[in-house]
Motif scaffolding. Structure first.
Motif, short mmCIF file in Angstrom:
data_model
loop_
_atom_site.label_atom_id
_atom_site.label_comp_id
_atom_site.label_asym_id
_atom_site.label_seq_id
_atom_site.Cartn_x
_atom_site.Cartn_y
_atom_site.Cartn_z
N VAL A 180 1.37 15.67 -6.51
CA VAL A 180 2.61 15.02 -6.92
C VAL A 180 2.50 13.52 -6.75
N ARG A 181 2.06 13.09 -5.56
CA ARG A 181 1.94 11.67 -5.25
C ARG A 181 0.48 11.31 -4.99
N VAL A 182 0.18 10.03 -5.08
CA VAL A 182 -1.20 9.56 -4.87
C VAL A 182 -1.69 9.92 -3.48
N GLU A 183 -0.80 9.91 -2.50
CA GLU A 183 -1.20 10.24 -1.13
C GLU A 183 -1.76 11.66 -1.03
N ILE A 185 -6.76 6.51 -11.34
CA ILE A 185 -6.04 7.38 -10.39
C ILE A 185 -5.76 8.74 -11.02
N LEU A 186 -5.33 8.74 -12.29
CA LEU A 186 -5.06 10.00 -12.97
C LEU A 186 -6.33 10.83 -13.13
N GLU A 187 -7.45 10.17 -13.39
CA GLU A 187 -8.72 10.88 -13.49
C GLU A 187 -9.10 11.48 -12.14
N CYS A 235 0.84 -1.20 0.00
CA CYS A 235 0.00 0.00 0.00
C CYS A 235 0.87 1.25 0.00
N ALA A 236 1.97 1.21 0.77
CA ALA A 236 2.86 2.36 0.83
C ALA A 236 3.49 2.64 -0.53
N ASP A 237 3.78 1.57 -1.32
CA ASP A 237 4.33 1.77 -2.65
C ASP A 237 3.33 2.49 -3.55
N VAL A 238 2.06 2.13 -3.41
CA VAL A 238 1.01 2.72 -4.26
C VAL A 238 0.78 4.18 -3.90
N VAL A 239 0.68 4.49 -2.62
CA VAL A 239 0.39 5.88 -2.24
C VAL A 239 1.60 6.78 -2.49
N ARG A 240 2.79 6.17 -2.63
CA ARG A 240 3.99 6.95 -2.97
C ARG A 240 4.11 7.22 -4.46
N LEU A 241 3.32 6.54 -5.28
CA LEU A 241 3.43 6.69 -6.73
C LEU A 241 3.28 8.16 -7.12
N LYS A 242 4.16 8.60 -8.00
CA LYS A 242 4.09 9.97 -8.49
C LYS A 242 3.21 10.05 -9.73
N GLN A 243 2.65 11.21 -9.95
CA GLN A 243 1.86 11.43 -11.16
C GLN A 243 2.71 11.14 -12.40
#
Length: 261
Positions: free
Chosen positions: A193-196, A177-179, A133-141
């Protein structure tokens, strides 16, 4: 010794840890552990009381070693070297999902309309590819946009290591996520910047590492709600990671390079 651990010194310690290359979350964990150690009869009491799990003991020991180095406390370092911790062991065995249960959860995540679309998209990446989960919420746009163009999702994992994953099965949640990010920018008037950034409302208590923790807990609660409706017990995000790894190795059993891959 405990009296020397003041709020200012802890703030300096946190900054020193990050300058030394520790992640923000690690620095926060060390500071938290140090506070608990300082509340005991002695700094090393938690290491010898025998009440903590082996992994927790090791985290406390690492925090104390870092503190002793930061404060140049040679006697404390000597004391810490003499302490022998018990062998690491799991208190509770952890198992992957059965294949049918895994497939059912993926279907439910994709179709559950009671959850926010952003939660569904993040959980789908966790469930399908086994990311933390931490990897996903760290994802950058920028990571997500690059994945759509190249078909490869490059992301920052534990310990700031960069990883790559085939994005073929992740295009739908990435687009979702982008939407959600586009909607966020229009409504909030702020870039992300990030999903979080779009998972957690900005408040004084949701900055830095705390924001990431709040975001991952939100995803864990969303999965718990889906599992409850499906009457599936013991479902937590990291179990998808174990399941993905197990299935991957089983399918590559004849490949001598399976484990490195």
């Amino acid at each position: 010794m405990a009296s020397a651990i003041t709020a200012q010194r802890l703030a300096d310690f946190r900054a020193w840890l990050q300058e030394d290359g520790r992640q923000e979350g690690t620095a926060e964990l060390y500071v938290s552990n140090l506070r608990m150690c300082a509340a005991e009869a002695s700094l090393t009491h938690r290491l010898t009381a025998g009440e903590l799990s082996p992994n927790t003991l090791r985290t406390n020991l690492a925090a104390l070693r870092a503190w002793a180095t930061f404060t140049e406390d040679a006697p404390l370092l000597i004391r810490l070297r003499r302490i022998r911790l018990p062998a690491v062991r799991r208190v509770k065995p952890k198992f992957p999902f059965e294949l049918e249960v895994w497939r059912q959860l993926v279907r439910d995540i994709r179709t559950d309309t009671k959850l926010h679309a952003l939660d569904r998209a993040c959980l789908e990446i966790v469930a399908v590819r086994g990311l933390r989960c931490a990897d996903v919420v760290r994802l950058k746009q920028s990571d997500l946009l690059a994945a759509l163009r190249a078909g490869v999702l490059a992301y920052e994992g534990k310990g700031r290591r960069r990883h790559e994953a085939d994005a073929t099965a992740l295009l739908r949640p990435i687009e979702a996520i982008l939407e959600a990010g586009r909607v966020f920018t229009v409504r909030q008037g702020r870039k992300w910047v990030r999903v979080e950034d779009i998972l957690v409302r900005p408040t004084a208590k949701s900055v830095g590492h705390m924001r990431r923790r709040i975001a991952t807990r939100r995803l864990a609660r969303a999965l718990a709600a889906i599992a409850k409706r499906a009457q599936i017990s013991d479902a937590y995000p990291h179990r998808f990671r174990r399941t993905y790894a197990t299935e991957y190795l089983l399918r590559m059993v004849s490949d001598p390079q399976a484990l490195p891959k």
